[in-house]
Design an enzyme around this catalytic site. Structure first.
Site, PDB file in Angstrom:
ATOM      1  N   TYR A  77     -30.485  75.412  37.456  1.00 50.89           N
ATOM      2  CA  TYR A  77     -29.319  76.238  37.636  1.00 50.89           C
ATOM      3  C   TYR A  77     -29.360  77.247  38.717  1.00 50.89           C
ATOM      4  O   TYR A  77     -30.322  77.965  39.153  1.00 50.89           O
ATOM      5  CB  TYR A  77     -29.403  77.205  36.288  1.00 50.89           C
ATOM      6  N   SER A  78     -28.348  77.051  39.524  1.00 54.32           N
ATOM      7  CA  SER A  78     -27.833  78.190  40.685  1.00 54.32           C
ATOM      8  C   SER A  78     -29.065  77.753  41.710  1.00 54.32           C
ATOM      9  O   SER A  78     -29.336  76.398  42.125  1.00 54.32           O
ATOM     10  CB  SER A  78     -28.105  79.329  40.375  1.00 54.32           C
TER      11      SER A  78
END
Length: 240
Positions: A77-78
């Protein structure tokens, strides 16, 4: 037989960011691991100027290797997109599905700063008296004010060396035998005309029509695990 998910959080965060995603996956009969990266989250006490992208890659790779996990769904994520990409040198043969959740999608030699268009750092910024070796959390929007208040004290400065170190990738992602998926948050704006594309939109545009990738969208801003945990869990369950 259930699958095994390894969910890697983003910058300034921790494994707690997936606390409302873990339950639905486990309720569906799957194992879920959410390793925390050194120097942030509940491991914030280990922060130092020496913590870099390689440190975080080792965090994740060792979690997978020591638990002897195979056939995994590995999600970044990210900033976690940088970490899972680098981890492939160590655990690619254990991955069944690779998932980028509104994440950086680097190629060999890319750093987060380069992908984000950040200016090059001057000399002495990471060492010596008065050195600034962390970066403060970016402001983020949460749908629920209570969720925002809960997260605020847990979002801590991130070791800056993580953003400067380039990732190493032996071969293009499309050359690996596992399935690849990119999930984009659609409520984040694109760049203004004449400005460089925002890195998560650039990644989404790159893979959207590529037959080597699956592409999905979630109608919220970047904080997908907090804002849409059930929808995210349902998309992950679709993979398996």
């Amino acid at each position: 037989m259930g699958s095994t998910f390894v969910l890697v959080h983003g910058a300034w965060g921790g494994s707690y960011g997936f606390r409302t995603v873990r339950g639905p996956l486990r309720d569906a009969g799957h194992e879920v691991y959410t390793p925390s990266l050194t120097g942030i989250g509940e491991r914030a006490h280990l922060a130092s100027p020496q913590v870099n992208l390689s440190t975080h890659i080792a965090d994740v790779a060792n979690s997978i290797l020591y638990e002897d996990l195979t056939g995994i769904v590995l999600l970044g994520y990210s900033y976690g997109g940088m970490v899972i990409t680098g981890a492939l040198d160590h655990v690619a043969d254990r991955v069944a599905h690779l998932v980028y959740l509104d994440a950086f999608l680097p190629g060999d030699g890319d750093s987060l700063d380069a992908l984000a268009g950040a200016p090059a750092a001057g000399p002495g910024t990471l060492a010596g008296p008065g050195a600034v070796w962390t970066r403060p959390p970016l402001e983020r929007r949460f749908d629920d004010p209570d969720e925002a208040a809960w997260n605020a004290p847990r979002r801590v400065p991130h070791p800056a060396a993580c953003f400067r170190e380039p990732v190493r990738l032996e071969k293009p992602l499309e050359s690996y035998p596992f399935t690849r998926t990119y999930i984009k948050a659609t409520d984040d704006p694109r760049a203004e005309p004449g400005q460089p594309p925002r890195p998560f939109w650039a990644a989404a545009d790159r893979v959207r029509d590529d037959p080597a990738w699956r592409y999905r969208e979630i109608d919220t801003n970047h904080m997908i695990p907090a804002n849409r945990p059930r929808e995210l869990a349902d998309l992950l369950l679709e993979l398996v």
